[in-house]
Design an enzyme around this catalytic site. Structure first.
Site, PDB file in Angstrom:
ATOM      1  N   ASP A 211      57.311   9.947  77.383  1.00  0.00           N
ATOM      2  CA  ASP A 211      56.626   8.806  77.988  1.00  0.00           C
ATOM      3  C   ASP A 211      55.442   8.299  77.170  1.00  0.00           C
ATOM      4  O   ASP A 211      54.481   7.747  77.717  1.00  0.00           O
ATOM      5  CB  ASP A 211      56.135   9.150  79.413  1.00  0.00           C
ATOM      6  CG  ASP A 211      57.281   9.566  80.317  1.00  0.00           C
ATOM      7  OD1 ASP A 211      58.399   9.077  80.093  1.00  0.00           O
ATOM      8  OD2 ASP A 211      57.050  10.379  81.228  1.00  0.00           O
TER       9      ASP A 211
ATOM     10  N   LYS B 136      57.498   5.035  73.713  1.00  0.00           N
ATOM     11  CA  LYS B 136      58.485   4.876  72.629  1.00  0.00           C
ATOM     12  C   LYS B 136      59.256   3.569  72.772  1.00  0.00           C
ATOM     13  O   LYS B 136      59.471   2.851  71.791  1.00  0.00           O
ATOM     14  CB  LYS B 136      59.481   6.061  72.647  1.00  0.00           C
ATOM     15  CG  LYS B 136      58.827   7.416  72.381  1.00  0.00           C
ATOM     16  CD  LYS B 136      59.816   8.547  72.504  1.00  0.00           C
ATOM     17  CE  LYS B 136      60.361   8.764  73.896  1.00  0.00           C
ATOM     18  NZ  LYS B 136      59.364   9.159  74.906  1.00  0.00           N
TER      19      LYS B 136
ATOM     20  N   GLY C 106      63.361   7.510  80.324  1.00  0.00           N
ATOM     21  CA  GLY C 106      63.080   6.215  80.946  1.00  0.00           C
ATOM     22  C   GLY C 106      62.173   5.459  79.993  1.00  0.00           C
ATOM     23  O   GLY C 106      61.025   5.842  79.795  1.00  0.00           O
ATOM     24  N   HIS C 107      62.696   4.449  79.340  1.00  0.00           N
ATOM     25  CA  HIS C 107      61.929   3.705  78.329  1.00  0.00           C
ATOM     26  C   HIS C 107      61.661   2.295  78.837  1.00  0.00           C
ATOM     27  O   HIS C 107      62.581   1.611  79.289  1.00  0.00           O
ATOM     28  CB  HIS C 107      62.714   3.662  77.008  1.00  0.00           C
ATOM     29  CG  HIS C 107      62.940   5.033  76.417  1.00  0.00           C
ATOM     30  ND1 HIS C 107      63.678   5.250  75.290  1.00  0.00           N
ATOM     31  CD2 HIS C 107      62.511   6.252  76.812  1.00  0.00           C
ATOM     32  CE1 HIS C 107      63.696   6.548  75.016  1.00  0.00           C
ATOM     33  NE2 HIS C 107      62.988   7.173  75.935  1.00  0.00           N
TER      34      HIS C 107
ATOM     35  N   GLN D 147      62.562  11.693  75.084  1.00  0.00           N
ATOM     36  CA  GLN D 147      61.683  12.837  75.370  1.00  0.00           C
ATOM     37  C   GLN D 147      60.562  12.916  74.321  1.00  0.00           C
ATOM     38  O   GLN D 147      60.147  11.892  73.820  1.00  0.00           O
ATOM     39  CB  GLN D 147      62.489  14.150  75.418  1.00  0.00           C
ATOM     40  CG  GLN D 147      63.382  14.297  76.652  1.00  0.00           C
ATOM     41  CD  GLN D 147      64.643  13.479  76.622  1.00  0.00           C
ATOM     42  OE1 GLN D 147      65.426  13.574  75.693  1.00  0.00           O
ATOM     43  NE2 GLN D 147      64.862  12.671  77.643  1.00  0.00           N
TER      44      GLN D 147
HETATM   45  P1  GDP Z   1      58.694   6.102  76.854  1.00  0.00           P
HETATM   46  O1  GDP Z   1      59.511   7.027  77.683  1.00  0.00           O
HETATM   47  O2  GDP Z   1      58.024   6.811  75.711  1.00  0.00           O
HETATM   48  O3  GDP Z   1      59.432   4.892  76.387  1.00  0.00           O
HETATM   49  O4  GDP Z   1      57.506   5.591  77.794  1.00  0.00           O
HETATM   50  P2  GDP Z   1      57.633   5.064  79.323  1.00  0.00           P
HETATM   51  O5  GDP Z   1      58.204   3.715  79.307  1.00  0.00           O
HETATM   52  O6  GDP Z   1      58.273   6.098  80.175  1.00  0.00           O
HETATM   53  O7  GDP Z   1      56.114   5.060  79.746  1.00  0.00           O
HETATM   54  C1  GDP Z   1      55.155   4.314  79.057  1.00  0.00           C
HETATM   55  C2  GDP Z   1      54.483   3.331  80.039  1.00  0.00           C
HETATM   56  O8  GDP Z   1      53.332   2.804  79.421  1.00  0.00           O
HETATM   57  C3  GDP Z   1      55.346   2.142  80.390  1.00  0.00           C
HETATM   58  O9  GDP Z   1      55.042   1.748  81.720  1.00  0.00           O
HETATM   59  C4  GDP Z   1      54.874   1.071  79.408  1.00  0.00           C
HETATM   60  O10 GDP Z   1      55.071  -0.250  79.879  1.00  0.00           O
HETATM   61  C5  GDP Z   1      53.417   1.381  79.335  1.00  0.00           C
HETATM   62  N1  GDP Z   1      52.745   1.050  78.078  1.00  0.00           N
HETATM   63  C6  GDP Z   1      53.182   1.183  76.795  1.00  0.00           C
HETATM   64  N2  GDP Z   1      52.208   0.855  75.927  1.00  0.00           N
HETATM   65  C7  GDP Z   1      51.132   0.507  76.672  1.00  0.00           C
HETATM   66  C8  GDP Z   1      49.791   0.104  76.346  1.00  0.00           C
HETATM   67  O11 GDP Z   1      49.383   0.005  75.207  1.00  0.00           O
HETATM   68  N3  GDP Z   1      48.962  -0.135  77.414  1.00  0.00           N
HETATM   69  C9  GDP Z   1      49.356  -0.024  78.711  1.00  0.00           C
HETATM   70  N4  GDP Z   1      48.483  -0.270  79.673  1.00  0.00           N
HETATM   71  N5  GDP Z   1      50.603   0.356  79.033  1.00  0.00           N
HETATM   72  C10 GDP Z   1      51.467   0.634  78.023  1.00  0.00           C
HETATM   73  P1  IMO Z   2      61.320   9.868  77.936  1.00  0.00           P
HETATM   74  O1  IMO Z   2      62.409   9.594  76.940  1.00  0.00           O
HETATM   75  C1  IMO Z   2      59.014  12.755  80.242  1.00  0.00           C
HETATM   76  C2  IMO Z   2      60.984  16.548  81.205  1.00  0.00           C
HETATM   77  C3  IMO Z   2      61.166  16.775  82.691  1.00  0.00           C
HETATM   78  C4  IMO Z   2      61.043  18.281  82.742  1.00  0.00           C
HETATM   79  C5  IMO Z   2      61.749  18.715  81.460  1.00  0.00           C
HETATM   80  C6  IMO Z   2      63.206  19.126  81.646  1.00  0.00           C
HETATM   81  O2  IMO Z   2      61.191   8.847  78.997  1.00  0.00           O
HETATM   82  O3  IMO Z   2      60.050  10.184  77.246  1.00  0.00           O
HETATM   83  P2  IMO Z   2      65.421  17.712  82.069  1.00  0.00           P
HETATM   84  O4  IMO Z   2      65.797  16.811  83.196  1.00  0.00           O
HETATM   85  O5  IMO Z   2      65.448  17.068  80.742  1.00  0.00           O
HETATM   86  O6  IMO Z   2      66.196  19.009  82.099  1.00  0.00           O
HETATM   87  O7  IMO Z   2      63.897  18.122  82.394  1.00  0.00           O
HETATM   88  O8  IMO Z   2      61.695  17.605  80.582  1.00  0.00           O
HETATM   89  N1  IMO Z   2      61.524  15.272  80.683  1.00  0.00           N
HETATM   90  C7  IMO Z   2      60.783  14.184  80.427  1.00  0.00           C
HETATM   91  N2  IMO Z   2      59.472  13.949  80.632  1.00  0.00           N
HETATM   92  N3  IMO Z   2      59.773  11.819  79.638  1.00  0.00           N
HETATM   93  C8  IMO Z   2      61.078  12.043  79.398  1.00  0.00           C
HETATM   94  O9  IMO Z   2      61.851  11.180  78.700  1.00  0.00           O
HETATM   95  C9  IMO Z   2      61.656  13.257  79.831  1.00  0.00           C
HETATM   96  N4  IMO Z   2      62.895  13.795  79.772  1.00  0.00           N
HETATM   97  C10 IMO Z   2      62.800  15.031  80.282  1.00  0.00           C
HETATM   98  O10 IMO Z   2      60.174  16.123  83.434  1.00  0.00           O
HETATM   99  O11 IMO Z   2      59.696  18.656  82.639  1.00  0.00           O
HETATM  100 MG    MG Z   3      59.707   7.577  79.669  1.00  0.00          MG
END
Ligand code: GDP
Ligand code: IMO
Ligand code: MG
Length: 430
Positions: A13, A16, A40-41, A225
């Site tokens: 999270d 990415k 979840g991206h 991840q």
């Molecule tokens: P990922 O799994 O690495 O793709 O990240 P996620 O999408 O799960 O979580 C990142 C969250 O941060 C999302 O809600 C993005 O929209 C948000 N986000 C990304 N970059 C920024 C930033 O520079 N500022 C803020 N406020 N939110 C951001």
């Molecule tokens: P993105 O790509 C954050 C974490 C779960 C748990 C551990 C094992 O959005 O960054 P699993 O279901 O993979 O067996 O769970 O890994 N986890 C993540 N945490 N972002 C993710 O993906 C994750 N994918 C798995 O919360 O701690």
């Molecule tokens: Mg994510």
């Protein structure tokens, strides 16, 4: 070199999806190589937000081809749902634009049920998985009884294989975990229908990519991840069941050596984690509420896949340096700098203390961080909104100093600073 790799340096999270979206503007192919719908991206363009779980985030750009590699585990139900949601959001999803490896492994409802049963059985030692069946599906792959997506091309044998797999997992569910069995016939019928819909997308992505690389097309490998969730290099056993780190991009896509250009690590300006496991710089109370947000904003720290509140804390530069080493990162993108606005002072973990001794590197990697006490460096914070700033020199002085200090601690350049979730809210640093 035509292959760039994007890697999460923390526990996932990091943003990415947001950084992939920026780089995909110049990519021909965007490829996921590991994990499944545990990811979840998020990509935000104008007032539209896309949440991607299986399909590479770069698909949002019209000119790209999305690739789902052999290293992935794929739940066809979630995939079809994601395809529909993207289409509803105006993204074209066709077999020409999205190719899925025949060697990717299948996730069935039986894997999900087993994931839930195993988590329940762990009691207080729960990993806090996303309950998407990831662990059981990879277990099946390694134990050599998994089903690969190539089998979808023969619907009848595929349905039979699904039925046999559900029957076998039912044995574990009922005998080991006292859980309810699934109806193998029903699952097989459902999956035969998914196979019919997905078969046109399935092919040899290794061939597609090697051909593309030979023609000097730009390929972006999208990590899921994060480094600290890696099966080998993460905070074991509180990890996922795959290897999200950079070398897996080659393994999980079927690409050989010799093409790698930039390896870009994404780090938040602070640290988060969802699920169990050690987190030395974790904070609680008002500060945690401040870093996490209340959930009012779409970017607040609540899981993109599960909606769970994320644990939050100060940036850990020891773990960041570790991620740089494990992945061979060439540069960093820092996200969410805007969230630190108004916090005084800021802290960064620069070492650890155990039994009176200080460490700048972890003696045995990050697996057992529980006895480690972080050593912090304090840095002045800043006030005033940074979300509209597009040039490094226009940032408040303290924000510049924060980035410069991170770069010193990291030892590699910070080339991108994100100051908001929307595509344009970014500062590029030469
Ligand atoms: P990922 O799994 O690495 O793709 O990240 P996620 O999408 O799960 O979580 C990142 C969250 O941060 C999302 O809600 C993005 O929209 C948000 N986000 C990304 N970059 C920024 C930033 O520079 N500022 C803020 N406020 N939110 C951001
Ligand atoms: P993105 O790509 C954050 C974490 C779960 C748990 C551990 C094992 O959005 O960054 P699993 O279901 O993979 O067996 O769970 O890994 N986890 C993540 N945490 N972002 C993710 O993906 C994750 N994918 C798995 O919360 O701690
Ligand atoms: Mg994510």
């Amino acid at each position: 070199m035509p292959l760039d790799i994007i890697i999460g340096t923390q526990w996932g999270d990091e943003g990415k999806g947001r950084i992939v979206d920026l780089l995909a503007a110049k990519a021909d192919f965007v490829a996921r190589y590991s994990g499944g719908d545990n990811a979840g991206h998020t990509v935000t363009v104008g007032d539209q937000t896309y949440k991607l779980h299986l399909i590479p985030s770069g698909i949002v750009h019209e000119h790209t081809t999305g690739i789902m590699g052999n290293g992935m585990v794929i739940n066809p139900a979630t995939l079809l749902d994601e395809m529909s949601r993207l289409r509803a959001g105006g993204v074209q999803i066709t077999p020409k634009r999205l190719r899925i490896s025949y060697a990717a492994h299948l996730i069935s409802p039986a894997h999900r049920a087993l994931d839930a049963a195993q988590e329940k059985a762990r009691g207080r030692e729960q990993i806090g998985t996303t309950l998407r069946g990831i662990g059981p599906a990879y277990t099946g792959k390694v134990a050599r009884y998994g089903i690969r997506l190539g089998q979808m091309l023969d619907q009848e044998s595929f349905a039979d294989a699904v039925k046999v797999q559900v029957e076998s997992i039912n044995q574990q569910l009922t005998h080991l975990y006292d859980a309810e069995p699934l109806d193998p016939q029903q699952v097989a019928a459902e999956y035969a229908d998914y196979a019919r819909q997905l078969a046109p997308y399935v092919g040899d992505v290794s061939l597609v990519l090697s051909e593309a690389l030979r023609r000097n097309k730009q390929v972006l490998a999208e990590g899921a991840q994060g480094t600290l969730l890696d099966l080998d290099h993460g905070t074991y056993p509180f990890v996922t069941s795959s290897s999200p780190t950079a070398p897996s991009a080659l393994l999980g896509l079927g690409i050989g050596f010799g093409h790698i250009g930039r390896v870009i690590g994404v780090t938040k300006a602070f640290q988060t984690r969802v699920g169990g496991g050690p987190f030395p710089t974790e904070v609680e109370g008002d500060l945690a509420l401040r870093l996490r947000g209340t959930g009012e904003n779409p970017w607040d720290e609540y899981g993109t896949t599960t909606g769970r509140p994320r644990r939050v804390g100060w940036l850990d530069s020891v773990l960041l340096r570790y991620a740089i080493r494990i992945n061979g990162l060439s540069e960093l993108a820092v996200t969410k700098l805007d969230v630190l606005t108004g916090l005084h002072p800021l802290k960064v973990c620069v070492g650890y203390r155990v039994n009176g001794q200080e460490y700048r590197e972890l003696p045995l990697g990050p697996s057992d961080l529980s006895q480690f006490e972080p050593v912090y460096e304090e840095l002045p914070g800043w006030d005033g909104d940074v979300t509209h700033i597009r040039s490094f020199n226009d940032l408040p002085l303290e924000a510049c100093d924060y980035i410069v200090r991170l770069e010193e601690l990291a030892g590699i350049p910070i080339t991108t600073v994100s100051v908001g979730p929307e595509r344009s809210q970014v500062i590029h640093i030469d």
